[in-house]
Design a protein around this motif. Structure first.
Motif, mmCIF file in Angstrom:
data_model
loop_
_atom_site.group_PDB
_atom_site.id
_atom_site.type_symbol
_atom_site.label_atom_id
_atom_site.label_comp_id
_atom_site.label_asym_id
_atom_site.label_seq_id
_atom_site.Cartn_x
_atom_site.Cartn_y
_atom_site.Cartn_z
ATOM 1 N N HIS A 31 0.891 -1.154 0.120
ATOM 2 C CA HIS A 31 0.057 0.130 -0.078
ATOM 3 C C HIS A 31 0.749 1.335 0.109
ATOM 4 O O HIS A 31 1.796 1.412 0.788
ATOM 5 C CB HIS A 31 -0.879 0.039 1.159
ATOM 6 C CG HIS A 31 -2.126 -0.953 0.927
ATOM 7 N ND1 HIS A 31 -3.063 -1.142 1.884
ATOM 8 C CD2 HIS A 31 -2.477 -1.871 0.086
ATOM 9 C CE1 HIS A 31 -4.122 -2.093 1.564
ATOM 10 N NE2 HIS A 31 -3.579 -2.375 0.390
ATOM 11 N N SER A 49 1.596 -2.242 -6.318
ATOM 12 C CA SER A 49 0.564 -3.131 -6.836
ATOM 13 C C SER A 49 0.968 -4.451 -7.756
ATOM 14 O O SER A 49 2.039 -4.515 -8.081
ATOM 15 C CB SER A 49 -0.719 -2.525 -7.700
ATOM 16 O OG SER A 49 -1.125 -1.414 -6.950
ATOM 17 N N GLU A 98 -5.828 -14.186 2.448
ATOM 18 C CA GLU A 98 -5.406 -13.819 3.577
ATOM 19 C C GLU A 98 -5.266 -15.260 4.344
ATOM 20 O O GLU A 98 -4.424 -15.433 5.344
ATOM 21 C CB GLU A 98 -6.194 -13.189 4.602
ATOM 22 C CG GLU A 98 -6.429 -11.745 3.859
ATOM 23 C CD GLU A 98 -7.128 -11.355 2.843
ATOM 24 O OE1 GLU A 98 -7.803 -12.467 2.360
ATOM 25 O OE2 GLU A 98 -7.395 -10.242 2.501
HETATM 26 C C1 UD1 Z 1 -4.780 -5.762 1.188
HETATM 27 C C2 UD1 Z 1 -4.800 -7.155 1.959
HETATM 28 C C3 UD1 Z 1 -6.067 -7.406 2.847
HETATM 29 C C4 UD1 Z 1 -6.407 -6.267 3.656
HETATM 30 C C5 UD1 Z 1 -6.538 -5.011 2.620
HETATM 31 C C6 UD1 Z 1 -6.893 -3.755 3.521
HETATM 32 C C7 UD1 Z 1 -3.335 -9.045 0.992
HETATM 33 C C8 UD1 Z 1 -3.402 -10.112 0.428
HETATM 34 N N1 UD1 Z 1 -4.562 -8.261 1.109
HETATM 35 O O1 UD1 Z 1 -5.826 -6.233 0.290
HETATM 36 O O2 UD1 Z 1 -5.821 -8.487 3.516
HETATM 37 O O3 UD1 Z 1 -7.611 -6.613 4.328
HETATM 38 O O4 UD1 Z 1 -5.294 -4.709 2.023
HETATM 39 O O5 UD1 Z 1 -6.516 -2.474 2.655
HETATM 40 O O6 UD1 Z 1 -2.112 -8.345 1.332
HETATM 41 N N2 UD1 Z 1 -4.429 0.286 -4.329
HETATM 42 C C9 UD1 Z 1 -4.342 1.515 -4.364
HETATM 43 N N3 UD1 Z 1 -3.482 2.154 -3.690
HETATM 44 C C10 UD1 Z 1 -2.823 1.671 -2.558
HETATM 45 C C11 UD1 Z 1 -2.893 0.154 -2.600
HETATM 46 C C12 UD1 Z 1 -3.870 -0.537 -3.441
HETATM 47 O O7 UD1 Z 1 -4.958 2.258 -5.285
HETATM 48 O O8 UD1 Z 1 -2.330 2.350 -1.947
HETATM 49 C C13 UD1 Z 1 -5.185 -0.713 -5.502
HETATM 50 C C14 UD1 Z 1 -4.111 -1.775 -6.252
HETATM 51 O O9 UD1 Z 1 -3.684 -0.897 -7.201
HETATM 52 C C15 UD1 Z 1 -5.094 -2.729 -6.360
HETATM 53 C C16 UD1 Z 1 -6.199 -2.559 -5.170
HETATM 54 O O10 UD1 Z 1 -6.116 -1.370 -4.919
HETATM 55 O O11 UD1 Z 1 -5.610 -2.298 -7.637
HETATM 56 C C17 UD1 Z 1 -6.024 -3.789 -4.463
HETATM 57 O O12 UD1 Z 1 -4.639 -3.644 -3.471
HETATM 58 P P1 UD1 Z 1 -4.146 -4.904 -3.070
HETATM 59 O O13 UD1 Z 1 -2.813 -4.484 -2.290
HETATM 60 O O14 UD1 Z 1 -3.796 -5.855 -4.358
HETATM 61 O O15 UD1 Z 1 -4.844 -5.709 -2.017
HETATM 62 P P2 UD1 Z 1 -6.082 -5.270 -1.116
HETATM 63 O O16 UD1 Z 1 -7.435 -5.643 -1.703
HETATM 64 O O17 UD1 Z 1 -5.800 -3.705 -0.495
#
Ligand code: UD1
Length: 380
Positions: free
Chosen positions: A39, A65, A130
């Motif tokens: 993140h 990501s 998870e």
């Molecule tokens: C992750 C965790 C999950 C947690 C969640 C809380 C894993 C397997 N999953 O899932 O356990 O509950 O975080 O937030 O580690 N994105 C952004 N900005 C960011 C981060 C992500 O735009 O700062 C977008 C990414 O580009 C992606 C989507 O959000 O398309 C999902 O992000 P990802 O880190 O893959 O998993 P989460 O669904 O956030």
């Protein structure tokens, strides 16, 4: 002694904050904080470091990501270099995100002892990324710090030797207890105004009052990634719940992206009683939870916070790794999955329910101190 601890994604940050603080009581312990960078947005990451006084990470791996394999693979490659440079006595991983799993594997392959904070939780749902992270991490870790007795039992049933299990309580509640007075002082309307998504920034209605709105978060792939699941759930929120109560929805980037993909975004953004806000900071989310009549969420952490605050919680999942928070065990949460009938029934039964706070054993605000003490003494 040297400890390398690792965070990657939002739910790690509120867990690592008290741990960093507790380690300061041990001047002989050198602590190196690594952020994998899963993140990376200000709203998903940086604001938590600021609000919770977490020291800036010593090392940022800038993973970003990607698919799970990409995230885990890139983390392992980068973290191996960290371990070869730092040669710590312990790697400490938290929760169940991709960083947790990637860094526990890397630590063990580099012959470094690994400790897992929030060990032993099991949903028994292998479709959840998870759950895979939890199983791998717990299988490899040398010390398993558990949040509740049910987690101890899960580990025992898997054959984990007794001397690896340490029941220490829930570290997230350390943060909740420390931060709750700051949260209490926040104004609900100001939270909405300061975090409004583009296009809703000047909205002044509906005015939010304590006990006068429903709060919501939803981000799990199982809820948002398929049209068949997301569309009926959204119809329920839009056509039923939002006609009775304002819904404040702190929208995760994944959910926003999927609403756009399924052509629902314009309707959602235009609904006057659906108050969309960006991912909230810690204090704002805690304040929102304190004032909500009901929380609808698929987050594990919020389920725990609702339990301690007593907010009736509809958990939009079919299972949970945190059964201690369920109503049948004295908590505040009901599992409703993603079936609208079930959501409706639980919504009706809970929308006028009294708040009933419940504090499981050792969710007392001192978990991080217990963990730091055990690790610091492990070198004796
Ligand atoms: C992750 C965790 C999950 C947690 C969640 C809380 C894993 C397997 N999953 O899932 O356990 O509950 O975080 O937030 O580690 N994105 C952004 N900005 C960011 C981060 C992500 O735009 O700062 C977008 C990414 O580009 C992606 C989507 O959000 O398309 C999902 O992000 P990802 O880190 O893959 O998993 P989460 O669904 O956030």
């Amino acid at each position: 002694m040297k400890i390398v601890s690792v965070v990657g994604a939002r739910p790690n940050f509120m867990k690592v904050a008290p741990f960093c603080r507790a380690l300061k009581a041990y001047p002989d312990v050198r602590h190196v904080l690594v952020h994998t960078g899963q993140h990376y947005d200000v709203r998903m990451s940086e604001q938590f470091f600021r609000e919770l006084d977490i020291p800036s990470p010593d090392i940022n791996l800038e993973i970003g990501s990607g698919t799970h394999a990409e995230q885990v693979g890139r983390t392992m490659i980068a973290f191996e270099k960290v371990l070869r440079d730092e040669r710590p006595d312990w790697v400490v991983v938290l929760g169940d995100v991709n960083a947790t799993c990637a860094c526990s594997i890397t630590a063990k392959k580099e012959h470094v002892r690994c400790a897992h904070i929030e060990a032993g939780l099991r949903s028994r749902d292998m479709d959840m990324p998870e759950e895979i992270n939890r199983l791998v991490t717990d299988r490899l870790s040398d010390l398993l710090f558990t949040p509740d007795r049910m987690s101890d039992a899960n580990l025992r049933a898997e054959g984990v030797p007794e001397d690896r299990i340490r029941f220490v309580g829930n570290i997230m509640i350390d943060t909740l207890e420390r931060e709750r007075s700051k949260a209490e002082s926040l104004d609900l309307d100001a939270i909405v105004r300061d975090n409004a998504i583009d296009g809703q920034a000047r909205r002044t209605e509906p005015h939010l009052a304590d006990n006068g709105y429903v709060a919501m978060t939803m981000h799990r792939p199982s809820n948002v990634d398929s049209r068949e699941t997301l569309v009926p759930a959204m119809r329920f929120f839009l056509d039923e719940v939002s006609r009775e109560w304002p819904i404040v929805w702190a929208i995760h980037p994944r959910a926003r992206k999927m609403l756009m993909e399924f052509g629902l975004w314009d309707e959602v953004a235009a609904n006057p009683n659906l108050v969309l806000v960006n991912p909230l900071g810690y204090h704002a989310m805690l304040r929102l939870n304190m004032g909500a009549r009901l929380f609808m969420t698929d987050s594990g952490g919020l389920q725990e916070e609702c339990c301690v605050l007593g907010t009736p919680c509809l958990t939009m999942r079919w299972n949970t790794e945190r059964p201690v928070t369920l109503m049948e065990n004295g908590g505040a949460s009901i599992l409703v999955g993603n079936a609208v009938d079930r959501m409706r029934e639980a919504y009706r039964s809970q929308i006028d329910a009294e708040r009933r706070a419940m504090r499981p054993e050792l969710w007392d605000g001192h978990t991080a101190e217990r963990i730091a003490g055990i690790l610091a003494r492990s070198g004796d």
